[in-house]
Design an enzyme around this catalytic site. Sequence first.
Site, PDB file in Angstrom:
ATOM      1  N   LEU A 173       0.799  -1.231   0.000  1.00  0.00           N
ATOM      2  CA  LEU A 173       0.000   0.000   0.000  1.00  0.00           C
ATOM      3  C   LEU A 173       0.832   1.282   0.000  1.00  0.00           C
ATOM      4  O   LEU A 173       0.540   2.217   0.757  1.00  0.00           O
ATOM      5  CB  LEU A 173      -0.970   0.011   1.193  1.00  0.00           C
ATOM      6  CG  LEU A 173      -2.014  -1.114   1.215  1.00  0.00           C
ATOM      7  CD1 LEU A 173      -2.797  -1.070   2.526  1.00  0.00           C
ATOM      8  CD2 LEU A 173      -2.969  -0.991   0.034  1.00  0.00           C
ATOM      9  N   CYS A 207      -6.119  -6.606   1.593  1.00  0.00           N
ATOM     10  CA  CYS A 207      -4.718  -6.530   1.197  1.00  0.00           C
ATOM     11  C   CYS A 207      -3.909  -7.550   1.996  1.00  0.00           C
ATOM     12  O   CYS A 207      -3.883  -7.489   3.221  1.00  0.00           O
ATOM     13  CB  CYS A 207      -4.145  -5.132   1.426  1.00  0.00           C
ATOM     14  SG  CYS A 207      -2.403  -5.063   0.979  1.00  0.00           S
TER      15      CYS A 207
END
Lengths: 246, 306
Positions: B76, B134
């Site tokens: 990220l 994620c």
Amino acid sequence: MNKRAKFKIIENVNIAKDVFKIVLEGDTKDIKNAGQFINIELESLYLRRPISICDYDDKTVTIIYKVVGKGTEIMANLKNGVELDVLTGLGNGFDLDCDGDRPLVIGGGVGTPPMYRLCKDLIAKGKKPIVILGFGSKDDLFFEEEFKKLGVDVYVSTNDGSVGTKGFVTDVMKDLNDYTYFYACGPMVMLKAICGATDKSGQVSLEERMGCGFGACMGCTIKTKDGYRRVCKEGPVFRKESLIWE
Amino acid sequence: MGINKDLTTTLSGVKLDNPVIPASGTFGFGYEFTDFYDINILGSISFKGTTKEPRYGNPLPRIADCKSGLINAIGLQNPGVDKVISEELPKLRSCFKKPLIANISGFAIDEYVHCCKLMDKEEQVEIIEVNISCPNVHNGGMTFGTNPEAAAEVTRAVKAVTTKPVYVKLTPNVTNIVEIAKAVEAAGADGIVLINTLLGMRINLKNKKPVIANKMGGFSGPAIFPVALRMVYQVYEAVKIPIIGVGGIESAEDVIEMMLAGASAIEVGAANLKNPYACKEIIDNLPAAMEKYEIDSLKDIIGAAH
């Protein structure tokens, strides 16, 4: 404009131990600077393989690579006439504006290829580059003659002393004092040593494992003094002053 | 082409010219792709996953090549929601005039809420995509997506601070995807995005160590298409809200197959990294593929395989 194009292999030859030179024929209009790279799609591999540009003209690109893994193994076996899907003109490349007219141009191993075009472009700008090439051993050496043909001073170092100065490129640098700037490409340890060995300003070209090669995936981001930078997009060439050595 | 086909689709009232959306994390903030083509041909863009604070992500290397796909462990990387709004979105706006999907992530529920509140004010953002899947961050991301109660809690919290449609992006790394999908639907989600990457790894034979510095990462690419398709098919039977299908799509035929399974729109991920023209080629090829399979309107085939 980064563009995808078909390139045909017109030469793929072994020039040193595990090192090959490929000449590709295709549309080169998107290549602007020495130090840029191309990203090659290879059959049976998902991701493309990024390779720095050694030289180019209106219709050909020359790349030099060392067989180190699956991708380069496949490349070494490609025959003349094979067509490749290539993204060209990627990355920023070297900035030819440098201090003084005696830039030191240093290539280590397969970091050497982009320095060839850089040398040509510097000469065309009226600079008088001094070249240092560093290799492991005599068998690894390539392009010494090609650089000499450009009419520049070429120094060679090898780790085992089989050619030129025994040791590293920094051992050659010690005896040179009239250079005004430096450009370097090669292994990280070499680049770090070079940046530490001189108080001159310079630019280095980095290598990182990449996903896309054009700035989309953030796979190759490094931390610099100017913030996070993608090696493929804002690089691969960075100013010495912006790099953080860990 | 000359073939008159209806490519339009709708996500919770948001009309898209076509169902093709680049997936978050594979398309940056969009403007990188203007080097290749006019991105206004896209249905929408799900831009780079945004978190409350700026993030560098995981150490390098964070990419590994695989057969029919790749593993990423970016973690990220993004400049943080404030800079995304002040710097990235204006750049994207200047070259893209269609509806945007804001992909948001967090490490605690209040971080999702914070990002959602700010994205809610962005006019061009028409859908909030909540990434609870994620695999590359600890204590966040996927932890919310592997537990039905936690997934529902994030959904409720985000729904409370926006009037825009909330789509929850789920992870395939669960035993029962239907259970999680039903939980987020019950918590008020307006749609579901299926699937994020599959947790995977590679080992370097030379140094005998994991290729990825973070050891594991998210596997994506054409190899995961059948898994994504299966999950979209299963979830379509269990929920009433629209689904965006994502996972290994790289052709117009894949889009049709995913929509037959139940997707109202699709996202293209890994293919963008291999071929920057992937989305354009898919859109260009859709009318001919529809003609071949006797489809006049893509909307008509959503879930038609059931």
